[in-house]
Design a protein around this motif. Structure first.
Motif, PDB file in Angstrom:
ATOM      1  N   GLU A   1      30.125  45.027  51.706  1.00 52.99           N
ATOM      2  CA  GLU A   1      30.239  43.729  52.383  1.00 52.99           C
ATOM      3  C   GLU A   1      30.001  42.567  51.408  1.00 52.99           C
ATOM      4  N   GLY A   2      30.887  41.590  51.407  1.00 50.05           N
ATOM      5  CA  GLY A   2      30.702  40.380  50.602  1.00 50.05           C
ATOM      6  C   GLY A   2      31.115  40.512  49.142  1.00 50.05           C
ATOM      7  N   SER A   3      31.517  41.721  48.726  1.00 48.07           N
ATOM      8  CA  SER A   3      31.817  41.947  47.307  1.00 48.07           C
ATOM      9  C   SER A   3      33.150  41.311  46.915  1.00 48.07           C
ATOM     10  N   HIS A   4      33.368  41.185  45.613  1.00 51.86           N
ATOM     11  CA  HIS A   4      34.641  40.663  45.120  1.00 51.86           C
ATOM     12  C   HIS A   4      35.054  41.374  43.848  1.00 51.86           C
ATOM     13  N   PHE A   5      36.373  41.367  43.608  1.00 51.65           N
ATOM     14  CA  PHE A   5      36.896  41.962  42.367  1.00 51.65           C
ATOM     15  C   PHE A   5      38.148  41.201  41.971  1.00 51.65           C
ATOM     16  N   ARG A   6      38.573  41.345  40.743  1.00 50.93           N
ATOM     17  CA  ARG A   6      39.793  40.678  40.291  1.00 50.93           C
ATOM     18  C   ARG A   6      41.010  41.550  40.585  1.00 50.93           C
ATOM     19  N   GLN A   7      42.046  40.900  41.133  1.00 49.45           N
ATOM     20  CA  GLN A   7      43.264  41.632  41.490  1.00 49.45           C
ATOM     21  C   GLN A   7      44.187  41.810  40.288  1.00 49.45           C
ATOM     22  N   ASP A   8      43.860  41.129  39.156  1.00 48.97           N
ATOM     23  CA  ASP A   8      44.858  41.015  38.080  1.00 48.97           C
ATOM     24  C   ASP A   8      44.429  41.681  36.778  1.00 48.97           C
ATOM     25  N   ILE A   9      43.552  42.677  36.869  1.00 45.32           N
ATOM     26  CA  ILE A   9      43.121  43.341  35.628  1.00 45.32           C
ATOM     27  C   ILE A   9      44.364  43.933  34.938  1.00 45.32           C
ATOM     28  N   GLY A  10      44.471  43.651  33.649  1.00 44.84           N
ATOM     29  CA  GLY A  10      45.601  44.175  32.875  1.00 44.84           C
ATOM     30  C   GLY A  10      46.831  43.289  32.881  1.00 44.84           C
ATOM     31  N   TYR A  11      46.741  42.098  33.492  1.00 46.28           N
ATOM     32  CA  TYR A  11      47.966  41.296  33.684  1.00 46.28           C
ATOM     33  C   TYR A  11      48.635  40.909  32.369  1.00 46.28           C
ATOM     34  N   ARG A  12      47.841  40.721  31.313  1.00 46.01           N
ATOM     35  CA  ARG A  12      48.446  40.331  30.042  1.00 46.01           C
ATOM     36  C   ARG A  12      49.321  41.447  29.456  1.00 46.01           C
ATOM     37  N   ALA A  13      48.955  42.671  29.752  1.00 46.80           N
ATOM     38  CA  ALA A  13      49.705  43.805  29.193  1.00 46.80           C
ATOM     39  C   ALA A  13      50.817  44.258  30.125  1.00 46.80           C
ATOM     40  N   LEU A  14      50.673  43.939  31.423  1.00 51.94           N
ATOM     41  CA  LEU A  14      51.692  44.421  32.380  1.00 51.94           C
ATOM     42  C   LEU A  14      52.712  43.315  32.609  1.00 51.94           C
TER      43      LEU A  14
END
Ligand code: AMP
Ligand code: GLY
Length: 420
Positions: A407-420
């Motif tokens: 509950e309440g946690s967050h994460f980045r949706q874009d890990i690896g975006y520079r390489a992908l």
């Protein structure tokens, strides 16, 4: 006879090390102090904090450890490796003087300057300095660094003059001085180098995501996700970094009275011409870089770590899987500010193994309380995917992350975006 290994620390990095060592044919027993819920499930945890140098030495002796691997930097700066070696216990991690490369940014800068290792120019500001003149001379964006161990949070990079000035004044108030550094444009990468006096071995390069928000925005964190190998570090950039940074550092460190034995983490900035410079040195494995690096090593992990701890790295040639790894950190509400702790974590924690690869959870700030899995830190856990392509590794990691809930946690949706 199998070996007994003690891992010092309790984050995602230490869980990744424990998973790797459990899989080592040469290892019998893995102990972790203090560990987390993830290490408790596969190894033996001990209630000794990572910073308790005497407690860790006593534990290593009581366990008759064949090898101690130190995760975080603070006990290294405080001389844990020196004390273990004095007692004849092989330790992966440098002695206190070597650890100053991370413990003091001023010492690291002076060393690089002396050796001609490429890095940003720096000015030291204190109560006597003309702050406005120096800010004007360096120009926007400003990079302001406290010279204290701050878990990656003592740095402000900003184009806002007032914010830069405020952080400078606050830091001088609390620490007596602060560093203003020339801004280095480019892309960052982490080069983890196993090192002792007999040689060095760069592990596959990775890329961390230090900002809390998507598109690398917001506050700096300890790291929100990582992947390896990072394609930004081409063969030629890698060779250049070895030639211009790693070789002079190795020559210098191995010529000291007490040689450096451990991991030298080279935080690289790579400019648009492919020229690498050093943003920072760490004297330990990175977190979360470890979570994507250790699973790529295919040879016996304990043999490798013990060789470094005993100054025999030249005898060991590690091999690597032809694969990609990605890890995505799940952070508690409030992080990178004071995190909300003590919240139950639910979901499916089993490893997924399929044709595409595998995915599993690395625990970080987790603990068991009354049989329940509870959050106990800012970075709570990370989902890691391993596969033949980076895209598949990414999909596996995010799929696994969707199977756990806090509950309440967050994460980045874009890990690896520079390489992908
Ligand atoms: P550090 O703790 O020195 O690694 O700094 C934390 C983060 O601030 C780094 O990972 C970079 O993203 C950023 N940073 C530090 N120094 C510089 C610099 N000289 N130029 C640009 N960005 C920097
Ligand atoms: N991920 C950055 C660090 O370990 O310092």
């Amino acid at each position: 006879m199998g070996r007994t290994v003690l891992i010092v620390g309790g984050g995602g990095r230490e869980h990744a090390l424990a998973i790797g060592l459990i899989g080592s044919p040469s290892v019998d027993l893995v102990h972790v102090a203090p560990g987390n819920a993830g290490t408790a499930s596969i190894a033996t945890n001990h209630k000794v904090s990572a910073g308790d140098v005497i407690g860790q030495v006593n534990l290593a002796k009581a366990l008759n450890a064949d090898l101690v691997i130190v995760g975080p930097e603070a006990p290294l700066v405080d001389g844990l490796a020196d004390k273990l070696r004095a007692d004849g216990i092989p330790c992966f991690g440098p002695h206190a003087t070597g650890a100053m490369l991370e413990g003091s940014k001023t010492f690291a800068k002076e060393t690089m300057l002396k050796l001609g290792v490429p890095t940003a120019e720096v000015a030291r500001l204190d109560i006597e300095s003309n702050i406005d003149d120096t800010l004007e001379k360096f120009g926007s964006p400003w990079v302001v660094k406290r010279d204290v161990l701050a878990g990656g949070k003592g740095v402000v990079v900003t184009a806002d003059l007032d914010e830069a000035r405020k952080f400078i004044t606050q830091s001088i108030d609390s620490d007596g001085f602060v560093l203003l550094e020339q801004f280095l444009p480019g892309e960052e990468a982490s080069m983890l180098v196993m090192m002792d006096e007999s040689g060095f071995v760069p592990l596959p390069c990775s890329q961390d995501h230090k900002r809390v928000g998507e598109g690398d925005t917001g506050l700096n964190t300890g790291g929100m996700g990582a992947y390896a190998p990072a394609p930004v570090v081409t063969e030629s950039i890698r060779n250049r970094a070895i030639r211009e940074i790693v070789e002079p550092m190795h020559k210098y460190l191995s010529s000291q009275d007490v040689p450096y034995r451990g991991c030298l983490y080279v935080g690289l900035m790579i400019d648009s011409n492919g020229a690498p410079s050093v943003v920072e040195f760490n004297v330990r494995f990175g977190d979360p870089e470890t979570q994507v690096t250790i699973p790529l090593i295919s040879s016996d992990l304990c043999d490798l770590f013990l060789a470094v701890a005993e100054g025999r790295l030249a005898e060991n040639t590690p091999t690597f899987h032809d694969a990609f790894a990605m890890t995505v950190v799940l952070a508690a509400e409030g992080y990178p500010g004071p995190p909300i702790k003590g919240v139950e974590i639910t979901g499916d924690f089993t490893q997924y193994t399929g044709l595409e690869g595998r995915a599993f959870i690395h625990h970080a700030g987790t603990t068991f309380q009354d049989g329940k899995l509870i959050s106990s830190g800012g970075r709570v856990l990370a989902a890691t995917g391993i596969s033949g392509t980076l895209l598949k590794a990414r999909n596996l990691a995010y799929q696994k992350l969707s199977e756990v809930h806090l509950e309440g946690s967050h994460f980045r949706q874009d890990i690896g975006y520079r390489a992908l």
